[in-house]
Write a protein that holds these residues in place. Structure first.
Motif, PDB file in Angstrom:
ATOM      1  N   PHE A 435       0.926  -1.303   0.001  1.00 50.57           N
ATOM      2  CA  PHE A 435       0.047   0.216   0.075  1.00 50.57           C
ATOM      3  C   PHE A 435       0.840   1.313   0.086  1.00 50.57           C
ATOM      4  O   PHE A 435       1.862   1.300   0.578  1.00 50.57           O
ATOM      5  CB  PHE A 435      -0.995   0.036   1.175  1.00 50.57           C
ATOM      6  N   SER A 436       0.484   2.151  -0.897  1.00 50.11           N
ATOM      7  CA  SER A 436       1.175   3.502  -0.829  1.00 50.11           C
ATOM      8  C   SER A 436       0.857   4.303   0.407  1.00 50.11           C
ATOM      9  O   SER A 436      -0.189   3.725   1.296  1.00 50.11           O
ATOM     10  CB  SER A 436       0.886   4.338  -1.872  1.00 50.11           C
ATOM     11  N   PRO A 437       1.581   5.171   1.118  1.00 44.83           N
ATOM     12  CA  PRO A 437       1.201   6.008   2.279  1.00 44.83           C
ATOM     13  C   PRO A 437      -0.328   6.386   2.182  1.00 44.83           C
ATOM     14  O   PRO A 437      -1.020   6.719   3.099  1.00 44.83           O
ATOM     15  CB  PRO A 437       2.128   7.136   2.394  1.00 44.83           C
ATOM     16  N   GLN A 438      -0.693   7.072   0.786  1.00 44.30           N
ATOM     17  CA  GLN A 438      -2.011   7.342   0.522  1.00 44.30           C
ATOM     18  C   GLN A 438      -3.121   6.443   0.987  1.00 44.30           C
ATOM     19  O   GLN A 438      -4.136   6.735   1.571  1.00 44.30           O
ATOM     20  CB  GLN A 438      -1.942   8.296  -0.843  1.00 44.30           C
ATOM     21  N   ALA A 441      -3.324   5.514   4.792  1.00 46.62           N
ATOM     22  CA  ALA A 441      -4.128   6.449   5.152  1.00 46.62           C
ATOM     23  C   ALA A 441      -5.587   6.131   5.072  1.00 46.62           C
ATOM     24  O   ALA A 441      -6.560   6.312   5.944  1.00 46.62           O
ATOM     25  CB  ALA A 441      -3.771   7.795   4.822  1.00 46.62           C
ATOM     26  N   LEU A 442      -6.076   6.017   3.715  1.00 47.10           N
ATOM     27  CA  LEU A 442      -7.484   6.053   3.222  1.00 47.10           C
ATOM     28  C   LEU A 442      -7.978   4.800   3.850  1.00 47.10           C
ATOM     29  O   LEU A 442      -9.158   4.880   4.490  1.00 47.10           O
ATOM     30  CB  LEU A 442      -7.595   5.975   1.927  1.00 47.10           C
ATOM     31  N   LEU A 443      -7.316   3.622   4.034  1.00 43.28           N
ATOM     32  CA  LEU A 443      -7.799   2.311   4.524  1.00 43.28           C
ATOM     33  C   LEU A 443      -7.751   2.422   5.980  1.00 43.28           C
ATOM     34  O   LEU A 443      -8.777   1.869   6.459  1.00 43.28           O
ATOM     35  CB  LEU A 443      -6.835   1.407   4.137  1.00 43.28           C
ATOM     36  N   VAL A 448     -11.878   2.910  10.429  1.00 44.55           N
ATOM     37  CA  VAL A 448     -12.335   3.613  11.671  1.00 44.55           C
ATOM     38  C   VAL A 448     -13.907   3.739  11.239  1.00 44.55           C
ATOM     39  O   VAL A 448     -14.827   3.392  12.063  1.00 44.55           O
ATOM     40  CB  VAL A 448     -11.783   4.947  11.869  1.00 44.55           C
ATOM     41  N   LEU A 449     -14.083   4.139  10.201  1.00 41.31           N
ATOM     42  CA  LEU A 449     -15.647   4.192   9.831  1.00 41.31           C
ATOM     43  C   LEU A 449     -16.585   2.833   9.846  1.00 41.31           C
ATOM     44  O   LEU A 449     -17.526   3.081  10.463  1.00 41.31           O
ATOM     45  CB  LEU A 449     -15.839   4.950   8.454  1.00 41.31           C
ATOM     46  N   GLU A 515       1.501  -4.088   5.378  1.00 40.67           N
ATOM     47  CA  GLU A 515       1.547  -4.365   3.928  1.00 40.67           C
ATOM     48  C   GLU A 515       1.836  -2.903   3.425  1.00 40.67           C
ATOM     49  O   GLU A 515       1.825  -2.760   2.016  1.00 40.67           O
ATOM     50  CB  GLU A 515       0.248  -4.828   3.408  1.00 40.67           C
ATOM     51  N   ARG A 516       2.364  -1.965   4.003  1.00 44.89           N
ATOM     52  CA  ARG A 516       2.799  -0.614   3.255  1.00 44.89           C
ATOM     53  C   ARG A 516       4.001  -0.612   2.639  1.00 44.89           C
ATOM     54  O   ARG A 516       4.743  -1.796   3.008  1.00 44.89           O
ATOM     55  CB  ARG A 516       3.047   0.522   4.363  1.00 44.89           C
TER      56      ARG A 516
END
Length: 529
Positions: A435-438, A441-443, A448-449, A515-516
């Protein structure tokens, strides 16, 4: 200063290094299995305790059927007036639950309206069930607690055994996915597929949960075995799991053979010809296939011999196949709410925000897999998407003349859960990087949601039973003036559910971090990494 002893440098392709990597991979898969099982079982058990007895669609019929099967009565007897209901002999403390209708589909009425049981719980009585001609496999396991106790403890025991049964297979699916070389999106998508409806059904006496659990386990382990087809040591590890999942799936409900065929076809689409050919030459696969064939033969015998697809007539019974298909097509997206949450006897919907979140995420995963992915992954996703959308109208079209429109969204969760899994697999095949840092962050924000709406959905459903949804009842009444409470009290149920949700969020965030991009990928990451 203490120095570590010098070690001989290993050849990257040496057998010793391969064995070490295999041990690490197997250890990682075991960790994922037990963590997934712990979280799923904890959340499902919270739903099992917080839902009032007989507060699940058709639960009285399944409870009575299970109690009859474990006492040797595999099928029921025809009722004097005929029809789809059958009579079975069960203890009075179980037959009593056929009378729990005062709060069903009445959202303002709490379960306290149910009259108390009077009499001897162990006295044998005749009770009716609409599941009398169903395949007995699920009920033979779930009904065991009724041999040790009577009344409410027996039913709660049945729920927990059903949750155990389903969560073992779901944990197996997560474990298998964690063993893939590319797994990040497959794991994430399958976690999204664990909707409130999935957890609710896990904690109920209803074979619906075993359908999607075994479908997911079957497909995930087949995909892993195809990837490891060149490794002879993989067959004795995964073929028994595949065989167990397929045999149980085939004998769960009337349509389960169809779901089994869909999972097998999807695995063939995802596999390459050399992988499929390697499987076809292995003795373990042949033995497993023989066992699955016998299991399917028994399931087919039961369906045809006992007419287990029959039902009482419902809406639009007697209509033409074209009319039935048209009605189902009109309602296609209405049924999607059943993937997310329709609780009680369908009178308790999940909050609108939960529908928007889960259906939005599901749509995004499907579109990404079909539009962005390539090759076999995209084909498999499109195949299961077509099954999800077209099978309900096709199945109802051929049955509407005799039984009418009986469909509910939960009936096809055995396709919905694998569909999201396959969408994740398709995305993994498109991009092998972490996963990219962006994206991470979205995941994390999405996790949380999902946690918030899992909790909100649980609380809103619990409120419906503790106080009812009458306009003059407030949230505080759940504590100060409850009309009904789950065993242990409302606060204990809420605290237990919140604790397991927090554990799930912690594990998911750890898995995302592992997985980043820029981190060294392990064969099977522990969520606590």
């Amino acid at each position: 200063m203490i120095q570590a002893p010098a070690t001989r440098r290993q050849d990257p392709d040496s057998p010793e290094r391969a064995r070490t990597a295999d041990r690490v991979q197997r250890s990682g898969q075991r960790k994922v299995f037990w963590w997934a099982f712990l979280v799923l079982m904890g959340l499902s058990s919270a739903w099992a305790v917080a839902t009032p007895l007989m507060g699940v669609p058709d639960e009285p019929a399944h409870v009575i059927k299970a109690a009859a099967v474990v006492r040797g009565e595999l099928t029921g007897r025809e009722m004097p007036g005929g029809g789809a209901f059958q009579l079975v002999t069960v203890p009075a403390g179980i037959g009593y639950y056929d009378t729990f209708g005062c709060f069903a589909q009445k959202r303002d009425t709490p379960p306290s309206c149910v009259p108390p049981f009077s009499g001897d719980h162990s006295t044998l009585v005749d009770a009716r069930t609409s599941a009398g001609n169903y395949n007995p496999l699920y009920y033979a396991v779930v009904g065991l607690p009724s041999l040790a106790s009577h009344g409410a403890p027996a039913v709660y025991g049945m729920r927990l055994v059903s949750a155990l049964f389903s969560c073992l297979f779901l944990a197996s699916a997560f474990s298998a996915l964690s063993g893939l070389r590319r797994r990040k999106w497959a794991m994430a998508a399958t976690a999204v597929a664990m909707t409130p409806m999935v957890l609710f059904l896990n904690g109920a006496v209803n074979p619906n949960s075993l359908e999607y659990a075994t479908s997911a386990a079957l497909l995930a382990n087949l995909v892993l075995l195809l990837e490891r087809s060149a490794d002879r040591t993989a067959y004795p590890r995964y073929v028994p799991v595949i065989t167990a999942a397929a045999c149980v799936l085939a004998n769960t409900k009337g349509l389960s053979l169809l779901w089994l065929a869909l999972m097998a076809a999807t695995a063939c689409i995802l596999g390459t010809w050399p992988q499929i050919k390697a499987l076809s030459r292995n003795a373990w696969v042949w033995a497993g296939t023989a066992a699955i064939g016998l299991s399917c033969a028994f399931a087919l015998y039961w369906i045809t011999r006992h007419d287990s697809l029959s039902s009482n007539p419902f809406e639009a019974a007697g209509s033409s196949p074209l009319t039935g298909a048209e009605i189902m097509l009109d309602r296609t997206f209405d049924y999607a709410t059943g993937y997310v949450g329709q609780f009680g006897w369908l009178e308790v919907p999940a909050p609108m925000g939960a529908f928007v979140l889960w259906l939005g995420l599901g749509t995004a995963l499907v579109m990404a897999a079909v539009v962005l992915a390539r090759g076999r992954g995209r084909t498999a996703a499109a195949f299961l998407l077509a099954a999800l959308l077209l099978l309900p109208p096709l199945l109802q079209a051929q049955a509407v003349g005799t039984i009418g429109i009986v469909w509910q969204g939960r009936y096809i969760l055995a396709v919905f859960v694998p569909l999201l899994m396959v969408c994740g697999l398709a995305l993994d095949r498109m991009d092998a990087r972490g996963f990219s840092p962006q994206a991470a962050a979205l995941l994390n924000a999405t996790a949380v949601l999902l946690t918030v709406f899992h909790f909100w959905t649980f609380m809103q459903t619990l409120r419906r039973y503790v106080t009812g949804w009458a306009v003059d009842r407030r949230w505080i009444d759940m504590v100060t003036e409850p009309s009904w409470q789950p065993p242990g009290g409302t606060l204990l149920s809420v605290a237990a559910f919140a604790a397991f949700l927090a554990l799930a969020l912690w594990l998911v965030r750890g898995a995302i971090r592992a997985e980043r991009r820029g981190t060294e990928p392990a064969p099977a990451p522990s969520p606590t990494a």
